[in-house]
Structures are given as structure tokens and as C-alpha cells.
Design an enzyme around this catalytic site. Structure first.
Site, PDB file in Angstrom:
ATOM      1  N   GLU A   1       0.828  -1.207   0.000  1.00 53.43           N
ATOM      2  CA  GLU A   1       0.000   0.000   0.000  1.00 53.43           C
ATOM      3  C   GLU A   1       0.861   1.257   0.000  1.00 53.43           C
ATOM      4  O   GLU A   1       0.550   2.238  -0.698  1.00 53.43           O
ATOM      5  CB  GLU A   1      -0.925   0.012   1.240  1.00 53.43           C
TER       6      GLU A   1
ATOM      7  N   SER B   1       7.870 -39.903   3.196  1.00 51.80           N
ATOM      8  CA  SER B   1       7.778 -39.545   4.617  1.00 51.80           C
ATOM      9  C   SER B   1       6.930 -38.299   4.829  1.00 51.80           C
ATOM     10  O   SER B   1       6.157 -38.221   5.791  1.00 51.80           O
ATOM     11  CB  SER B   1       9.178 -39.356   5.206  1.00 51.80           C
TER      12      SER B   1
END
Length: 324
Positions: A56, A263
Site C-alpha cells: 500500500e 515420509s
């Protein structure tokens, strides 16, 4: 007056813009901001390296006095907390005199959550919250870390048509072609950290860097899943669950090997699956995955949703998101 369709289009554009800040914006999220006035683009910004200035602030700086009366399209609620590193963006928007803000997501950070929106409304600024898939996707690493205290995990697999990642004797360079490998480097450039297993490291000594012209500085932190001694400049974790120790990383990219991939899937820690398939058959090669802990075939269904597909030279690329 802008329509809902106009709002959605500008906010989607802000989400695409936000990608320019990833991953260098860490520890802050990569946010996009577009200022629109009388239906035309006025200014734009995205979160800068190391998190400041915010999107912004950049957009307002470019707009100058013309920002008065504009609509701000922001992917994440403007921050409301003041910091030594810079002012609160909600205050900057108020001071600039914008007329309206369209915001993609409320910030899960308790220092801002709801307060940024409320500050704008108290100043007489019209605020609309417009959740969108594109906005959430642009902030997914930040959101996963905020909600689960770990990075968003992408698992990449490059396989033959029959699901092999190497020949029986371990030869794997190269299964896919130049276009697919360049695409992998572009994905590495979007990650904070890249992980392989100790076996892959010892066998291949992969560089795990970004070798696309102009993007070399975006090479991610290298991480090994091993119980061995970490090489210089490489971080080691001993189990998939320890990815929460990867400091402020929002995006983790996993490249292998088969047991490492299995895994992470077995621990249900993979959020996005990226598959590169080459039009070759290997036969008695090394499979892409080991045991992932499925008790039945029913458990395999309903877990993944395809979100992207493209052709990369002769290779096919598909991306899937984990349904949770």
C-alpha cells in the site's frame, strides 16, 4: 460505479502482482495493492524485500495527490499496528483520502486482525471484504504459517510414464527435458527453502540453486532431511515434523528422493504436489514413492484436486492441491 465483476477483476490482478514479492518479502506476506480511479489504473505496489515498504505504501507513493478519492484493491487487510520499520498502512490509506477499499482477506495476525478494516471504516472509507481463491492462493504460505506454525509444502516429482524417478542403477539425469527443468528453477525461485534427503545429497551433490538468468539471487535456503552432519551453508532437520524449525520460511520446496517424498506424504505435510511426466518408459526402475501409510484404497481418494496443467516441451506438468 464499479460492479462486483470489476472488483473481482482488479483484486485478481492485485493477487498476480503480489507474486513479485514472493519469497523476498519474508517474514512479511507478499501482498499486492492496486489503486483505481474512474475505472482506470492509477498506481500499484507489492511488498518489498525483507517486508518493507508494504504494498500500500508503494502504491500510494506512486499515486501522490491523485490517490484522493481512489479505490484501493488490497489482497490482505492493511496493517493496523505501528512499527519502527514503517507506519501502519491503514493510517496511510486514511491520510491519502481514498474513498473505498476492497480487501481480499482479513489478516490472521492478531496485531491487525479486523482492526485495519475498522480503522478505515471509522474514517468514513467504504470497505468491502471479497474473498477469492486467487487471493488465498497468493498468500497461502503466510496463511499456512499463521494457522499451522509451519511453511507451506510443495512436493515436486519428475517421473517417467510408469512412475519411475531413475533407472534400476540410479541414473536419473535427465528424465525430463530442458523446458521442464527451467520450469523447476522458476518454482525454486518462489520458495524460501528447498529440501532433499541425505541419500540424494550424497549420491548427486545437487546444487539446489536457481540458474535462470536474472533470478540467481533468489536461490532458496538448502535443507537436508538427515541425521548426519550438515555441510557448510546447509540446514539439517531430522524429521518432517521439524519443518517448523525453518525460521520464518513460508514456502518449502521438496525435490526428493523417494523416501523423503513418502515420509512427508505419510505425515500429511504436503500441501501442493507438482508432477513432471516425461514420455518415456523405464520399467524396472526406482519408483517415485515408498510406503505412504495408506491402510486401504478408499483412503487414497478425495485427497487431491488438480489446479494446474500445462505442456512443457515434450513433458507434461500437473499441479494438485491437498483437499483438507
Amino acid at each position: 460505479m464499479p460492479t462486483d465483476r470489476d472488483d473481482a477483476r482488479w483484486l485478481e490482478a492485485a493477487a498476480r502482482l503480489a507474486a513479485r514479492g514472493r519469497p523476498l518479502s519474508r517474514p512479511n506476506p507478499a501482498v499486492g495493492c492496486i489503486l483505481v480511479k474512474e475505472g482506470k489504473l492509477l498506481a500499484r505496489g507489492w511488498t518489498c524485500e525483507s517486508g518493507r515498504p508494504h504494498a500500500e505504501a508503494i502504491a500510494l507513493q506512486h499515486a501522490g495527490a491523485d490517490g484522493r478519492g481512489a479505490t484501493a484493491y488490497v489482497t490482505l487487510e492493511p496493517c493496523a499496528h505501528r512499527s519502527a520499520r514503517g507506519p501502519a498502512c491503514a493510517d496511510l490509506l486514511v491520510e491519502a483520502g481514498i474513498a473505498r477499499a476492497v480487501i481480499g482477506l482479513e489478516d490472521p495476525d492478531p496485531r491487525t486482525s479486523g482492526d485495519g478494516i475498522e480503522r478505515l471504516r471509522q474514517a468514513g472509507i467504504a470497505v468491502d471484504l471479497l474473498p477469492q481463491d486467487a487471493v488465498e492462493a497468493s498468500l497461502v504460505g503466510y496463511l499456512v504459517r499463521a494457522r499451522h506454525k509451519r511453511p507451506h509444502v510443495t512436493l515436486k516429482l519428475a517421473t517417467s510414464l510408469d512412475g519411475c524417478i531413475a533407472t534400476a542403477d540410479g541414473e536419473s539425469q535427465w528424465i525430463t527435458g530442458d523446458a521442464a527443468r527451467a520450469h523447476v528453477h522458476s518454482r525454486r525461485a518462489m520458495a524460501d527453502a528447498i529440501l532433499v534427503g541425505g541419500g540424494t545429497w550424497r549420491a548427486d551433490r545437487p546444487r539446489l540453486d536457481v540458474r535462470l538468468p536474472g533470478l540467481e539471487s533468489r536461490s532458496p535456503q538448502r535443507v537436508l532431511l538427515t541425521r548426519g552432519v550438515p555441510p557448510d551453508g546447509v540446514k539439517v532437520i531430522n524429521a518432517p515434523s521439524q519443518i517448523d524449525r525453518l525460521d520464518e520460511a513460508q514456502y518449502l520446496y521438496i525435490e526428493g528422493g523417494a523416501q523423503v517424498a513418502a515420509s512427508f506424504l505419510a505425515e500429511d505435510l504436503v500441501d501442493r504436489l507438482e508432477l513432471y511426466r516425461a514420455p518415456i518408459l523405464i520399467g524396472a526402475g526406482r519408483h517415485a514413492l515408498g510406503d505412504i501409510g495408506l491402510a486401504s484404497l478408499d483412503d487414497a481418494h478425495g485427497r487431491w484436486h488438480r489446479v494446474e496443467r500445462r505442456q512443457l516441451g515434450s513433458d507434461a506438468y500437473e499441479a494438485y492441491s491437498r483437499l483438507r
